[in-house]
Enzyme design. Structure first.
Site, PDB file in Angstrom:
ATOM      1  N   ASP A 237      62.653  34.380 112.271  1.00  0.00           N
ATOM      2  CA  ASP A 237      62.546  32.911 113.054  1.00  0.00           C
ATOM      3  C   ASP A 237      63.762  32.641 113.819  1.00  0.00           C
ATOM      4  O   ASP A 237      64.951  32.606 113.481  1.00  0.00           O
ATOM      5  CB  ASP A 237      62.624  31.788 111.624  1.00  0.00           C
ATOM      6  CG  ASP A 237      63.057  30.503 112.451  1.00  0.00           C
ATOM      7  OD1 ASP A 237      62.638  30.089 113.562  1.00  0.00           O
ATOM      8  OD2 ASP A 237      63.223  29.598 111.776  1.00  0.00           O
ATOM      9  N   ASP A 357      52.552  17.815 115.629  1.00  0.00           N
ATOM     10  CA  ASP A 357      53.447  18.823 114.909  1.00  0.00           C
ATOM     11  C   ASP A 357      53.870  18.136 113.802  1.00  0.00           C
ATOM     12  O   ASP A 357      53.250  16.967 113.056  1.00  0.00           O
ATOM     13  CB  ASP A 357      54.612  18.945 115.846  1.00  0.00           C
ATOM     14  CG  ASP A 357      55.278  20.267 115.546  1.00  0.00           C
ATOM     15  OD1 ASP A 357      55.666  20.778 114.870  1.00  0.00           O
ATOM     16  OD2 ASP A 357      55.869  20.856 116.731  1.00  0.00           O
ATOM     17  N   ASP A 481      52.708  28.147 111.486  1.00  0.00           N
ATOM     18  CA  ASP A 481      54.216  28.111 111.924  1.00  0.00           C
ATOM     19  C   ASP A 481      55.074  28.601 110.971  1.00  0.00           C
ATOM     20  O   ASP A 481      54.681  28.670 109.824  1.00  0.00           O
ATOM     21  CB  ASP A 481      54.805  26.893 112.665  1.00  0.00           C
ATOM     22  CG  ASP A 481      56.053  27.059 113.298  1.00  0.00           C
ATOM     23  OD1 ASP A 481      56.195  28.138 113.887  1.00  0.00           O
ATOM     24  OD2 ASP A 481      56.515  26.241 113.867  1.00  0.00           O
ATOM     25  N   ARG A 569      52.454  32.113 114.286  1.00  0.00           N
ATOM     26  CA  ARG A 569      53.582  32.498 114.865  1.00  0.00           C
ATOM     27  C   ARG A 569      53.959  33.787 114.642  1.00  0.00           C
ATOM     28  O   ARG A 569      54.404  34.641 115.549  1.00  0.00           O
ATOM     29  CB  ARG A 569      54.985  31.673 114.644  1.00  0.00           C
ATOM     30  CG  ARG A 569      56.346  32.000 115.628  1.00  0.00           C
ATOM     31  CD  ARG A 569      57.065  30.927 115.554  1.00  0.00           C
ATOM     32  NE  ARG A 569      57.992  30.800 114.286  1.00  0.00           N
ATOM     33  CZ  ARG A 569      59.012  30.130 114.011  1.00  0.00           C
ATOM     34  NH1 ARG A 569      59.591  29.231 114.919  1.00  0.00           N
ATOM     35  NH2 ARG A 569      59.746  30.269 112.747  1.00  0.00           N
ATOM     36  N   ASP A 585      59.445  29.718 120.414  1.00  0.00           N
ATOM     37  CA  ASP A 585      60.292  28.607 120.554  1.00  0.00           C
ATOM     38  C   ASP A 585      61.212  28.797 121.861  1.00  0.00           C
ATOM     39  O   ASP A 585      62.325  29.129 122.023  1.00  0.00           O
ATOM     40  CB  ASP A 585      61.278  28.248 119.620  1.00  0.00           C
ATOM     41  CG  ASP A 585      60.354  27.693 118.155  1.00  0.00           C
ATOM     42  OD1 ASP A 585      59.264  27.350 118.704  1.00  0.00           O
ATOM     43  OD2 ASP A 585      60.936  27.752 117.314  1.00  0.00           O
ATOM     44  N   HIS A 643      53.976  22.275 125.348  1.00  0.00           N
ATOM     45  CA  HIS A 643      54.637  21.755 124.013  1.00  0.00           C
ATOM     46  C   HIS A 643      56.260  21.749 124.351  1.00  0.00           C
ATOM     47  O   HIS A 643      56.879  22.583 124.743  1.00  0.00           O
ATOM     48  CB  HIS A 643      54.308  22.740 123.094  1.00  0.00           C
ATOM     49  CG  HIS A 643      54.763  22.672 121.798  1.00  0.00           C
ATOM     50  ND1 HIS A 643      55.301  23.517 120.845  1.00  0.00           N
ATOM     51  CD2 HIS A 643      55.154  21.599 121.033  1.00  0.00           C
ATOM     52  CE1 HIS A 643      55.451  23.118 119.598  1.00  0.00           C
ATOM     53  NE2 HIS A 643      55.504  21.777 119.862  1.00  0.00           N
ATOM     54  N   ASP A1371     -21.388  30.344 155.484  1.00  0.00           N
ATOM     55  CA  ASP A1371     -20.214  30.740 154.573  1.00  0.00           C
ATOM     56  C   ASP A1371     -20.548  32.281 154.188  1.00  0.00           C
ATOM     57  O   ASP A1371     -21.342  32.933 154.322  1.00  0.00           O
ATOM     58  CB  ASP A1371     -20.338  29.976 153.147  1.00  0.00           C
ATOM     59  CG  ASP A1371     -19.453  30.107 152.314  1.00  0.00           C
ATOM     60  OD1 ASP A1371     -18.274  30.658 152.634  1.00  0.00           O
ATOM     61  OD2 ASP A1371     -19.392  29.601 151.164  1.00  0.00           O
ATOM     62  N   GLU A1374     -17.915  37.266 155.515  1.00  0.00           N
ATOM     63  CA  GLU A1374     -17.019  38.295 156.082  1.00  0.00           C
ATOM     64  C   GLU A1374     -17.551  39.589 156.357  1.00  0.00           C
ATOM     65  O   GLU A1374     -16.788  40.593 156.919  1.00  0.00           O
ATOM     66  CB  GLU A1374     -15.899  38.365 155.020  1.00  0.00           C
ATOM     67  CG  GLU A1374     -14.909  37.024 154.976  1.00  0.00           C
ATOM     68  CD  GLU A1374     -15.775  35.962 154.267  1.00  0.00           C
ATOM     69  OE1 GLU A1374     -15.630  34.711 154.602  1.00  0.00           O
ATOM     70  OE2 GLU A1374     -16.901  36.321 153.328  1.00  0.00           O
ATOM     71  N   ASP A1480     -11.369  28.328 150.865  1.00  0.00           N
ATOM     72  CA  ASP A1480     -11.294  28.002 149.227  1.00  0.00           C
ATOM     73  C   ASP A1480      -9.851  27.708 148.798  1.00  0.00           C
ATOM     74  O   ASP A1480      -9.350  28.292 148.231  1.00  0.00           O
ATOM     75  CB  ASP A1480     -11.974  29.062 148.514  1.00  0.00           C
ATOM     76  CG  ASP A1480     -13.413  29.097 149.017  1.00  0.00           C
ATOM     77  OD1 ASP A1480     -13.948  28.021 149.614  1.00  0.00           O
ATOM     78  OD2 ASP A1480     -14.132  30.170 148.571  1.00  0.00           O
TER      79      ASP A1480
END
Length: 1720
Positions: A237, A357, A481, A569, A585, A643, A1371, A1374, A1480
């Site tokens: 720490d 916190d 932490d 941490r 920190d 923070h 009709d 074709e 059609d």
């Protein structure tokens, strides 16, 4: 510093040496030894604890030579000491091992060393190697984790070589090299190997000085300084100083050639590493064993991937955890917390997570809430989640207060009861002091106990407490932490530890803070559970594992419901599998801002990508500039949390002074919205990390392509998100620019999309960075998923997604992907509950492929927008999705920013779950002409080159991969043009070019005939052999050459080409110098440039727009029986088009051919004609207005027929009335509503078994009488259908067939037999209701080219008229056939006419032309030879044309009146005899819209009497659509409602009174305007002008009208603006530049040359009349017979000059030749 080649290669060559004398003292003798010591940088420190003197050095048996500079040791090892081999190498199958012995003469300054060590090498995988060194006789502590399974990989398959070696003195070493390069990865032949109980040491050479990793520290640079630097590792720490919270004995080394490797020293005891310039490093630890994992990459990313595969892949965070987060220690109260939250919400800054916190707790006790200052916290947590869609995270520390009254604090009570805490050596709870205060005594710390998370019972205890506390306070994540573990006293509550070897003092104290290991933590002699052995072990061994042991248990407890997030941490290798990490920190310092980048880069190496620093700093008061710059950088931290610490100023973005606040808020919001926009990309990066171990934040070095640039670049000032986003933050005060490095690739500015100049690559350049700006660049070749941002991720969830595509280098493609799930469920990937999309892009397209579709709600999301950076070309002409052009459909909007080459597309609707391709066409391939047009055979490079063409595939649809070289031409001009009476002629010879499908015609004749000043003919034919030519002679030819021709023809000699230009403007009409002229027997091709892309015509087909799409589109022409489909070749054949020129002139081009053909339109713009027979016979009409072009064309082919007046009334038909009763019902209901209604039809169901010239005696008994009633009583008309196919299976006499056989008028097969087919007629005895395909009779087809056939046809029609009709509907001409080719035997196999070598782009023909028609090899009458030798192959598409004129003549002869004929199949000139309906169609809105385009096109083709089946033929109509269609259809020239068998009734009376009233209203308007419409037909019939016309025809100089196809005009003066979209109650209409009046109200429209919104309620169609014209009208009635008796009216519409004019044509309405006979 670039390492020497010797060092890179890892050899033991010594550049230079010094010699000194060593005096070694043993128990009995003193001897003097001469040793060689390398230059200072190669010395290995024999006195790492410092303070050596010559005496103490030599007492250790080491070499003393004072260093000449600071750094190198003066006391260093010789090469004589260490361990030596004592046995042979033993192969284990997965590696090998060897026993080594301690040197007998070695000094042991740190305690007795083990006599024998076992050195084991294990081939873990192809890329991984494990080296384990341990005593042979003692079991020692090992890190208690589960090692991965070993793959069975042979030595030859690995990337590495391993060998045991000895030096000249017999000292053992291990050398690991890379096989491919020989580079040294690990080489322990330096320094001294030592292995004592509390001192382990091993040195190894390094491949280069480029070393990264070792943590946790706040390093000054990402690349380590090898100038004798020592890094201690032991969890502590501590604010940023030496050894920090985590332990990560892992490093990566670049080998000097771009390869990389990583090494993990798997040891959790206190340790350090020393780096020295040799380059080399030395590991030292105070316990455990030597356990090395080596990862050989070879890329940096591969190293991390292999490393995380071993230690555990990173955890997949929920999406909300990627949102912005806010915390501080010291809110003090819930009220203050709420104030902060409220002011943040007021700013609308993106903001997902709020923390509390330890001050939320009661006296900092875990699992409590301060009932005074945080009363109501539980409600607050629920409120921010439910009402603000946010998340809430709380902190837990491991230390549990032991000073609480028994029974009042269950965490301790239960923990003590369950024995969960770390113990002292005598079995008592090991107490320390951390945050918890004594009861009632604030600031006086309680005794605290430390849970032993390695114990299974502790894990359950901890989980139970978390779950229980969640019931009270609904948190979403946990922040653990102080878990080094930290204590505010050294060792124990009294600051001491037992006098044991674990605590006091150590033989060697590593390079860590303090003098004792137990400083700020618990005693090393305390005891914990070792899960590997099942026994207690010393905290000495397990201290740095504490945070790691807590993380897994915390995560499992936290994510009982959803995917919780844990932030820890203290970390160790493998922690990333369970938690993220913040960098501790820090302080509000610029240096700490810069160091945060290094920290993130290192933790991404360590396998913990969810990492970030406390934004704006934890300790100290920040300032606005620092905090804003930190917000900008922190917006791209994976873990983005602001923070700060107790007692310091507020630093949330909403907290700053009024002078600064809005700048701060705006800048913070801006940058966080960028973060939220790229969250899908961020989330996908975490998926990649979770599944493959890749980094999220990475250094430039991590991308292999940049490794060529050397690693001495200051790469830790910048960072990459993944491979694609480069962040270059401001890291120092008072500056407004960043001197950033630009790696060697394409980069684009994120904000503007502009590409960085290529000259900036591999250099530092300054980027502007004002206070509200952070430079961001996107890497070329990247595809980044994005999403429209919102204030929280939950609110953003439903927003549409998008893509940023940054195009890479020309030769490369781009890739990207998207991982998508519900953002919060547990183990979505592991359970397969996710969507994975791969993206691929190139220079002109972006595609999406769904590769995993396991998330069922993914289809709720869409891609709606995209940004494409680096688009090549000056413009984007179109955007397509899956070959569907979006721009033309109006579905999207796009803009191209030319100067920065960026395309922005919006309005997309691409489902996430659908694969798609988006293409943008910049016309860069516009000059390509297709050298391999076959659609059924994919072009190959070989086939293409064999044709003398180029091959290059691209992704844009239609762009040919095989294309002609420039000036390819296959013919040259053999003779100079010679004059003729009509123009010129010349001859062409074939050049030596490859053939395509047949042998090319060697000699061609070109004839140019100048018919008039506006009409030109260019004919290209075989100069030697005669070929088929269309039997149609065009009019318009004047005697001699015109003196004032509007055109000029220019010739090119070699290769031959011709150009036609307009004399007045020099605009190109045709220019054949492009593509290739090919003239083979069954493949004829010619390409020509067009004046513009504003080309109209070419059909018959349903086109989505009137103006053609030039983006590589193909239109086939070949008459076919087919339902209306877009771009399909349909019933008619019209190879004619009009083109608008740039100056506003127009011209038309007809290719007079009838063989199957196609045209290709390309963006050049150009048109390519391909036909499979006949000749090239072009007619050009020079206008110069569009209407004049139509008139000239109509006069040439025959002006449109003049219909009888009654034919302009409303008409009604349905296939399937079923019987005469149903027919009568419809008629009577129509009459009851008094809807104007002139003509009733009979479809084939009126016939007996669908036989022409018959009436069904059962279902239609009495039809003739009823038709008489229609005529006489109702003044209506009756029209019947006739099909050409004649039944040949009749058992009773059937005069049509019998007479036809006698007259020999039917088409024959190639062998002279009758050509049988199958159409409608049923076999004798078949009832109508039982009719199926199986009941069909053989049918034969009349050959209308035969003059005898015309007489036969006329006789039958005249005879039939005695029973029935007033008009005829022909009709199926074709001609249609229900079988392919022949009824019984198909067509001749291998016949070149039925199976031609090239098939044009026709619908559904496979490899044949006879699909749904007759064999092409069938024979018809040939007027030239007066015999039956004309191939149907040549005249197939003329069939309807050949039937039209005989039918009209017969009808007029039968009725003695101006009968009218409607034909389905048409050809140029047929409009002189018939009208046409558009086939059609279907009952859908798109066919409603496209009917306008169809009328426009048939107006071009010389057909004024046209219209579509109102409400659609196929499918059930929907009421709204049918009403809108009825309104539009009221203004069709041929206005008929017609429906299919089996669908619902859709006549106006079928929908009820309201519908009927609306249709009655609009039809009364039509009938009112019939005199005007009839007059328009008179002008069309006499001069060829159009009746229905586009606005372009009247307002040619207004280019806004050139693409309008949703409105139309009747003649000059009536503008129709229909509703064409479902649900619309208004119309956006264009008002051309004239005076316009509302037809209904007479009100003048104020706008001109503008779009206006016109209201269009459901019963209304907008009509406007044009100033300057007089429109004749007449009062309407229920039929034209009655309306013609009514009075006339006039609409007098004044123009700007207060003038108007008009005319009225009037005759008796149905007599023949009234104009010719002047009876009008």
């Amino acid at each position: 510093k670039v390492p020497s080649q010797n060092k890179v290669a890892g050899t033991t060559t010594t550049p230079s040496k010094i010699t000194t004398t060593l005096k070694a003292t043993t128990t009995s003798t003193i001897k003097t030894t001469t040793v060689s010591a390398e230059i200072e940088e190669n010395r290995f420190d024999c006195f790492p604890e410092g303070g050596a003197s010559q005496a103490t050095c030599e007492a250790r048996g080491c070499v003393w030579s004072p260093a000449l500079s600071s750094g190198p040791p003066s006391c260093f090892y010789s090469e004589n000491e260490g361990y030596s081999s004592s046995s042979d190498v033993v192969d284990t199958g997965i590696g090998f091992y060897q026993i080594i012995d301690k040197s007998k003469t070695a000094f042991e300054p740190y305690g007795t060393e083990f006599d024998q060590l076992n050195v084991t090498v294990v081939r873990v995988s192809k890329f991984k190697l494990r080296i384990r060194i341990a005593p042979t006789i003692e079991k020692r502590f090992e890190v208690p984790w589960e090692h991965e399974a070993v793959e069975d990989v042979p030595d030859y398959a690995t990337q590495y070589n391993v060998k045991y070696t000895t030096n000249d003195n017999g000292i053992f070493g291990i050398i690991v090299t890379r096989k491919s390069t020989g580079s040294v990865i690990f080489d322990t032949t330096v320094g001294r190997l030592m292995f004592a109980d509390q001192f382990l040491q091993l040195s190894t050479k390094l491949s280069s000085e480029y070393v990264y990793g070792f943590g946790e520290h706040m390093h000054e640079s990402f690349k380590h300084d090898l100038n004798w630097k020592t890094f201690g590792m032991f969890s502590r720490d501590e604010g940023p100083n030496k050894n920090l919270y985590g332990v990560h004995p892992f490093h990566m080394c670049m080998e000097g050639d771009g390869n990389a490797h990583g090494v993990l020293f798997l040891n959790s005891n206190a340790q350090d590493v020393t780096l020295q310039p040799m380059p080399a490093l030395t590991y030292r630890s105070v316990g455990g064993l030597m356990d090395f994992y080596i990862f050989t990459g070879p890329s940096p990313e591969a190293v991390v991937s292999q490393y995380t595969e071993t230690i555990g892949r990173p955890y997949m965070p929920p999406m909300w955890a990627l949102g912005f987060q806010l915390c501080r220690y010291g809110y003090g109260s819930l009220d203050k917390l709420k104030k902060v939250v409220d002011r943040m919400l007021d700013t609308e800054i993106p903001y997902d997570v709020q923390y509390t916190d330890i001050d939320y707790m009661d006296r900092q006790l875990d699992f409590t809430i301060n009932s005074t200052t945080y009363n109501g916290l539980e409600d607050f947590a629920r409120d921010i989640k439910n009402n603000h869609k946010m998340k809430y995270i709380i902190i837990f520390d491991p230390a549990i207060s032991g000073n609480e009254t028994a029974g009042t604090y269950s965490p301790f009570d239960l923990g003590k009861q369950q024995d969960v805490f770390i113990k002292t050596p005598d079995g008592q709870i090991a107490f320390g002091k951390v945050w918890p205060d004594l009861p009632g005594i604030y600031t006086f710390r309680a005794h605290t106990a430390f849970p032993d998370y390695f114990k299974p019972i502790t894990q359950q205890w901890w989980s139970d407490l978390i779950v229980e506390f969640y019931k009270r306070l609904e948190f979403d994540g946990l922040w653990i932490d102080m878990n080094e573990p930290a204590s505010f006293v050294h060792g124990s509550v009294d600051g001491t530890c037992p006098n044991t070897k674990w605590d006091n003092p150590l033989p060697y104290h590593p390079g860590i803070l303090g003098t004792n290991l137990y400083e700020k933590t618990t005693c090393m002699s305390n005891q914990q559970f070792n899960p590997q052995t099942g026994n207690l072990d010393f905290h000495y061994n397990m201290h740095s594992l504490y945070g790691w042991s807590q993380s897994k248990t915390t995560l499992e407890a936290c994510r009982l419901v959803e995917r919780c997030m844990v932030i820890s941490r203290s970390t160790f290798p493998g922690s990333g599998k369970y938690s993220g990490h913040w960098l501790g920190d820090n302080s509000s310092l610029w240096s700490h801002l810069a160091a945060s980048i290094i920290g993130m880069l290192e933790f991404n190496l360590f396998g913990i990508p969810y990492v970030g620093a406390d934004i704006c700093g934890f300790f100290g008061d920040t300032n606005e500039e620092l905090c804003l710059r930190w917000m900008q950088l922190g917006a791209f931290y994976p873990f983005g949390r602001n923070h700060n610490g107790l007692g310091f100023r507020d630093q949330d973005p909403a907290a700053f002074s009024p002078r600064y606040i809005w700048i701060f808020v705006a800048a913070s919001k801006k940058v966080l919205e960028i973060r939220y926009q790229i969250l899908p990309y961020f989330y996908t990066l975490f998926y990649d990390a979770h599944t493959t171990g890749s980094t999220v934040v990475r250094s430039l070095m991590a991308e292999s392509v940049f490794l060529k640039h050397k690693y001495f670049v200051k790469i830790d000032l910048f960072m990459l998100l993944g491979r694609s986003i480069l962040i270059s933050p401001v890291l120092e005060p008072g500056v407004d620019s960043v001197n950033a490095y630009v790696p060697d690739d394409k980069w684009y500015d994120y904000y503007t999309g502009s590409e960085l100049a290529s000259g900036l690559r591999k250099t530092f350049t300054f980027f502007n960075a004002p206070l509200d700006h952070i430079p961001i660049h996107i890497r070329g070749g990247s595809i980044i998923p994005i999403q429209t941002p919102a204030r929280t991720t939950e609110l953003q969830r439903d927003n549409p997604l998008g893509l940023i595509y940054a195009i890479g280098e020309t030769s490369t493609s781009a890739t990207g992907h998207l991982f998508w799930d519900d953002w919060s469920s547990i183990d979505d990937f592991e359970n397969g509950v996710f969507l994975m999309i791969n993206f691929h892009g190139n220079q002109e397209s972006l595609s999406s492929t769904v590769v995993q579709d396991g998330y069922r709600n993914a289809d709720l999301s869409i891609f709606s927008h995209m940004k494409v950076m680096g688009v090549v070309g000056e413009q984007v002409a179109r955007v397509c999705e899956n070959n569907r052009e979006l721009t033309a459909l109006g579905l999207i909007k796009f803009t191209i920013l030319v100067f920065i080459q960026m395309l922005q597309i919006s309005g997309l609707n691409l489902q996430l779950t659908s694969s798609w391709q988006i293409i943008w066409d910049t016309n860069q391939y516009a000059e390509r002409f297709n050298c391999h047009p076959e659609q059924s055979i994919r072009a190959t490079r070989t086939a293409c080159l064999s044709r003398g063409c180029f091959f290059d595939e691209v992704s844009i649809p239609g762009v040919p991969p095989c294309y002609y070289p420039h000036n390819y031409g296959a013919y040259y001009k053999d003779t100079a043009p010679s004059d003729t009476t009509e123009g010129v002629e010349l001859y062409l010879e074939h050049l030596p070019k490859p053939s395509f499908f047949n042998q090319p015609v060697q000699r061609l004749k070109v004839e140019v005939e100048e018919h008039s000043e506006y009409q030109l003919r260019i004919k290209i034919s075989d100069a030697v052999n005669s070929r088929y030519e269309v039997p149609l002679t065009l009019s318009g030819k004047k005697h001699g050459k015109p003196s004032d021709a509007l055109y000029e023809v220019i010739y090119q000699d070699n290769p031959f080409a011709f150009k036609v230009v307009r004399r007045a403007t020099r605009e190109v009409i045709m220019d054949t110098s492009v593509g290739a002229l090919i003239f083979e027997d069954q493949f004829i091709q010619l390409s020509t440039k067009t004046a513009t892309t504003h080309l109209y015509g070419l059909g018959e087909a349903e086109h989505k727009n009137y103006k053609h799409d030039f983006f590589w589109t193909r239109q086939g022409l070949h008459a076919r029986d087919e339902g209306v489909k877009q771009n399909a070749n349909l019933y008619g054949y019209h190879p004619f088009h009009i083109t608008m020129e740039r100056e506003g002139n127009a011209h038309g081009v007809l290719l007079l051919t009838s063989n199957a053909m196609e045209v290709d339109l390309t963006p050049l713009p150009s048109i390519t004609y391909r036909t499979i027979g006949g000749i090239l016979d072009f007619y050009l009409f020079m206008g110069p207005t569009p209407e004049q072009v139509i008139q000239q064309y109509s006069l040439a082919i025959g002006t449109p027929m003049m219909p009888p007046y009654w034919a302009l009334g409303f008409q009604l038909c349905k296939y399937g009335y079923g019987n005469i009763g149903e027919l009568k019902t419809v008629v009577e209901e129509m009459r009851n509503y008094e809807i104007p209604f002139d003509v009733q039809y009979g479809d084939i169901d009126y016939m007996d078994r669908q036989l022409d010239f018959t009436i069904d005696p059962v279902n239609y008994a009495g039809l003739s009488d009823y038709v008489d009633k229609l005529r006489d009583d109702y003044k209506m008309r009756y029209v019947v259908i006739l099909d050409p196919a004649i039944s040949a299976n009749e058992s009773d006499p059937y005069p049509p067939f019998d007479g036809g056989i006698t007259a020999d008028i039917f088409i024959r097969s190639h062998d002279g037999e009758l050509a049988y087919g199958l159409v409608w007629p049923d076999l004798p005895g078949t009832l109508w209701e039982n009719s199926t395909l199986e009941t069909r009779a053989h049918v034969v087809f009349p050959d209308y080219f035969n003059p005898i056939t015309k007489d036969w046809w006329s006789d039958n029609i005249i005879e039939f008229h005695k029973q029935l009709f007033d008009g005829l509907w022909i009709d199926m001409n074709e001609p249609a056939n229900f079988v392919d080719g022949s009824r019984d035997r198909g067509c001749v196999v291998g016949n070149k006419y039925d199976h031609p070598p090239y098939l044009p782009g026709l619908l559904a023909y496979g490899d044949t032309l006879y699909n749904k028609t007759l064999c092409m090899s069938n024979l018809q009458y040939n007027a030239k030879t007066n015999s039956t030798n004309q191939l149907h192959y040549n005249v197939h598409s003329l069939y309807g044309w050949s039937q039209a004129q005989p039918t009209q003549v017969a009808c007029q002869q039968a009725t003695g009146k101006r009968c009218y004929v409607i034909s389905r199949s048409t050809y140029p000139g047929a409009g002189a005899f018939t009208g046409h309906w558009l086939g059609d169609n279907e009952s859908k809105w798109s066919h409603l819209r496209s009917s306008i385009i169809g009328m426009f096109e048939f107006s071009l083709y010389g057909f004024s009497y046209t219209g579509a089946d109102i409400c659609g033929f196929f499918e059930d109509a929907e009421e709204e659509m049918c009403l809108r269609w009825s309104q539009l259809g009221a203004f069709y020239p041929f206005s008929r409602n017609h429906a299919m068998l089996g669908v619902r009734r859709q006549d106006p009376a079928a929908w009820g009174p309201q519908f009927a009233a609306s249709v009655k209203k609009v039809l009364k308007t039509r009938y009112t305007l019939l005199p005007y419409l009839y007059t328009l037909f008179h002008h069309s019939h006499t001069s060829g002008s159009s009746v229905v016309r586009p606005l372009m025809h009247e307002f040619t100089n207004d280019e806004n009208t050139w693409e309008l196809d949703g409105q139309f005009l009747w003649g000059h003066a009536l503008l129709v603006s229909p509703v064409l979209d479902q649900g619309a109650t208004s119309v956006e209409a264009y008002i051309p530049d004239a005076r316009w009046f509302d037809y209904y109200s007479g009100g003048e429209v104020p706008e001109r040359k503008a779009k206006v919104v016109l209201q269009a309620p459901l019963d209304h169609i907008n009509l406007h009349v044009r100033g300057g014209y007089i429109i004749p009208t007449q009062s309407p009635a229920v039929t034209t017979y009655f309306s013609r008796q009514n009075d006339f009216g006039l609409l007098v519409l004044l123009d700007d000059d207060m003038k108007s004019s008009g005319n009225l044509f009037w005759d008796d309405g149905d007599s023949l030749d009234t104009v010719k006979n002047k009876l009008y």
